[in-house]
Enzyme design. Sequence first.
Site, PDB file in Angstrom:
ATOM      1  N   HIS A 108       1.369   5.500  -1.660  1.00  0.00           N
ATOM      2  CA  HIS A 108       1.006   6.497  -2.558  1.00  0.00           C
ATOM      3  C   HIS A 108       2.180   7.065  -3.216  1.00  0.00           C
ATOM      4  O   HIS A 108       2.876   7.961  -2.678  1.00  0.00           O
ATOM      5  CB  HIS A 108       0.232   7.654  -1.906  1.00  0.00           C
ATOM      6  CG  HIS A 108      -1.033   7.035  -1.169  1.00  0.00           C
ATOM      7  ND1 HIS A 108      -2.377   7.176  -1.733  1.00  0.00           N
ATOM      8  CD2 HIS A 108      -1.298   6.503   0.157  1.00  0.00           C
ATOM      9  CE1 HIS A 108      -3.183   6.728  -0.795  1.00  0.00           C
ATOM     10  NE2 HIS A 108      -2.369   5.972   0.270  1.00  0.00           N
ATOM     11  N   LYS A 158      -9.351  -0.522  -5.607  1.00  0.00           N
ATOM     12  CA  LYS A 158      -9.369   0.434  -4.093  1.00  0.00           C
ATOM     13  C   LYS A 158     -10.639   0.993  -4.053  1.00  0.00           C
ATOM     14  O   LYS A 158     -11.307   1.775  -4.900  1.00  0.00           O
ATOM     15  CB  LYS A 158      -8.395   1.521  -4.206  1.00  0.00           C
ATOM     16  CG  LYS A 158      -8.290   2.154  -2.598  1.00  0.00           C
ATOM     17  CD  LYS A 158      -7.854   1.444  -1.796  1.00  0.00           C
ATOM     18  CE  LYS A 158      -7.941   2.060  -0.193  1.00  0.00           C
ATOM     19  NZ  LYS A 158      -6.820   2.741  -0.283  1.00  0.00           N
ATOM     20  N   HIS A 167       0.942  -1.239  -0.036  1.00  0.00           N
ATOM     21  CA  HIS A 167       0.165  -0.038   0.062  1.00  0.00           C
ATOM     22  C   HIS A 167       0.846   1.249  -0.073  1.00  0.00           C
ATOM     23  O   HIS A 167       1.514   1.521   1.040  1.00  0.00           O
ATOM     24  CB  HIS A 167      -1.006   0.032   1.320  1.00  0.00           C
ATOM     25  CG  HIS A 167      -2.147   1.145   1.387  1.00  0.00           C
ATOM     26  ND1 HIS A 167      -3.443   1.079   1.617  1.00  0.00           N
ATOM     27  CD2 HIS A 167      -1.741   2.488   1.000  1.00  0.00           C
ATOM     28  CE1 HIS A 167      -3.931   2.218   1.556  1.00  0.00           C
ATOM     29  NE2 HIS A 167      -3.115   2.967   1.307  1.00  0.00           N
ATOM     30  N   HIS A 194      -4.387  -0.427   6.054  1.00  0.00           N
ATOM     31  CA  HIS A 194      -3.962   0.224   7.346  1.00  0.00           C
ATOM     32  C   HIS A 194      -4.883   0.365   8.563  1.00  0.00           C
ATOM     33  O   HIS A 194      -5.446   1.204   8.903  1.00  0.00           O
ATOM     34  CB  HIS A 194      -3.630   2.017   6.905  1.00  0.00           C
ATOM     35  CG  HIS A 194      -4.811   2.626   5.901  1.00  0.00           C
ATOM     36  ND1 HIS A 194      -6.110   2.538   6.169  1.00  0.00           N
ATOM     37  CD2 HIS A 194      -4.618   3.041   4.796  1.00  0.00           C
ATOM     38  CE1 HIS A 194      -6.809   2.982   5.090  1.00  0.00           C
ATOM     39  NE2 HIS A 194      -5.970   3.460   4.341  1.00  0.00           N
ATOM     40  N   HIS A 233     -10.675   1.146   2.305  1.00  0.00           N
ATOM     41  CA  HIS A 233     -10.200   2.252   3.201  1.00  0.00           C
ATOM     42  C   HIS A 233     -11.287   2.153   4.097  1.00  0.00           C
ATOM     43  O   HIS A 233     -12.641   2.468   3.969  1.00  0.00           O
ATOM     44  CB  HIS A 233     -10.291   3.450   2.621  1.00  0.00           C
ATOM     45  CG  HIS A 233      -9.776   4.653   3.557  1.00  0.00           C
ATOM     46  ND1 HIS A 233      -8.804   5.322   3.886  1.00  0.00           N
ATOM     47  CD2 HIS A 233     -10.527   5.109   4.736  1.00  0.00           C
ATOM     48  CE1 HIS A 233      -8.798   6.010   4.886  1.00  0.00           C
ATOM     49  NE2 HIS A 233     -10.048   6.167   5.487  1.00  0.00           N
ATOM     50  N   ASP A 289       1.265   2.651   3.512  1.00  0.00           N
ATOM     51  CA  ASP A 289       0.432   3.727   3.372  1.00  0.00           C
ATOM     52  C   ASP A 289       1.274   5.270   3.379  1.00  0.00           C
ATOM     53  O   ASP A 289       0.737   6.253   3.543  1.00  0.00           O
ATOM     54  CB  ASP A 289      -0.684   4.033   4.513  1.00  0.00           C
ATOM     55  CG  ASP A 289      -1.831   5.033   3.982  1.00  0.00           C
ATOM     56  OD1 ASP A 289      -1.917   5.242   2.899  1.00  0.00           O
ATOM     57  OD2 ASP A 289      -2.453   5.318   4.807  1.00  0.00           O
TER      58      ASP A 289
HETATM   59  C1  NCD Z   1      -3.617   9.027   2.022  1.00  0.00           C
HETATM   60  C2  NCD Z   1      -3.191  10.335   1.008  1.00  0.00           C
HETATM   61  O1  NCD Z   1      -2.675  11.324   1.287  1.00  0.00           O
HETATM   62  O2  NCD Z   1      -3.215   9.957  -0.028  1.00  0.00           O
HETATM   63  N1  NCD Z   1      -3.730   9.803   3.342  1.00  0.00           N
HETATM   64  C3  NCD Z   1      -3.745   9.329   4.473  1.00  0.00           C
HETATM   65  O3  NCD Z   1      -3.644   9.892   5.713  1.00  0.00           O
HETATM   66  N2  NCD Z   1      -3.488   7.841   4.503  1.00  0.00           N
HETATM   67  C4  NCD Z   1      -5.003   8.617   1.766  1.00  0.00           C
HETATM   68  C5  NCD Z   1      -5.216   7.426   2.486  1.00  0.00           C
HETATM   69  O4  NCD Z   1      -4.609   6.206   2.353  1.00  0.00           O
HETATM   70  O5  NCD Z   1      -6.207   7.465   3.217  1.00  0.00           O
HETATM   71 ZN    ZN Z   2      -3.312   5.082   1.438  1.00  0.00          ZN
END
Ligand code: NCD
Ligand code: ZN
Length: 346
Positions: free
Chosen positions: A15, A99, A13, A174, A136, A247
Amino acid sequence: MHELVLTRPDDWHTHLRDGAALATTVPHTARQFARAIVMPNLAPPVTTLEQADAYRERICAHIPRGCAFTPLMTLYLTDATTPETLIGAAASGRIAAVKLYPAGATTHSSAGVTSMDRIQPALAAMEEMDLPLLVHGEVTDGTVDIFDREKVFIERCLEPLAVRFPALRVVFEHITTADAVEFVRAAPHTIAATITPQHLLLNRNDLLTGGIHPHHYCLPVLKREHHRRALMEAAASGHPRFFLGTDSAPHEQGRKESACGCAGIYSAHAALPLYAEAFEAAGALDKLEGFCALHGAAFYRLPVNTERVRLVREPWTVPDSYPLGDGKVVPLRAGAALNWRLGHEH
Ligand code: NCD
Ligand code: ZN
């Protein structure tokens, strides 16, 4: 113990963002992980196979030379996602998972799902195609306290989902509560969970005492110590349905240090050292490899990586920030020491 040699792990996971941010995120992730599940919450979101293919190309352009790294692409589920899109995506072999963001739950989730009822045909198609659903897991009901949103999501959404689609593989992303740990332990083998480094290392005091700490703000929000302990016990237990998902979610410094700061903690710069620290503190370094490199691959039905990584017990100081596009990102543990660092690969 001064050195650990592990099967090269995967991040289930992350970003990576897009554009100039990829120059920071991709090398950080690719140096530690062989593969990563790439979240599709771009603006606009990645909702089609074509968009995911183009995004993969942009990511691959930033993989450092000599680094073997495979981004595993995902699609962003909306109320309007058709079964045909999902069937095509699964059949292509180029989409690892889909997702589900409840609309309004987190960063770039406004295009997300407004009610579970609307996505029943999509879920049926995914079950049929054996395409995993990544969730999520927080309700967005404004009457539910933010610290209870994960627990309520389990009751309102996940329990019915598991009954209705018994063959659908689901990753509860998460997780942050003892309730989620209990749910996953009791769930059938089709349901697993990822756990972030921050939820193993921090509790809500780290967010809210001695001033507000915007770089410790993420969603789902940090919880009480009791929950952190339950997560650490789950990760350290060696249970195969708990595995690594950072995450890692970078936001430009000014967007976090703000009157309305963004949710997301950047951990890709030091993901493995952070997890090693958590497992060491729990006396469970012998369980680190399963959590980081074996359980996720088994759940996703992918081969275990053959390369190895080395972690050396040697303190180093995390930089105050890293460049992120035109700005900066303040990473987890900025300016502070970490006990483990990544050694040379074998
Ligand atoms: C994530 C993001 O910024 O893309 N933020 C977070 O607090 N985890 C989005 C997510 O996974 O909820
Ligand atoms: Zn995330």
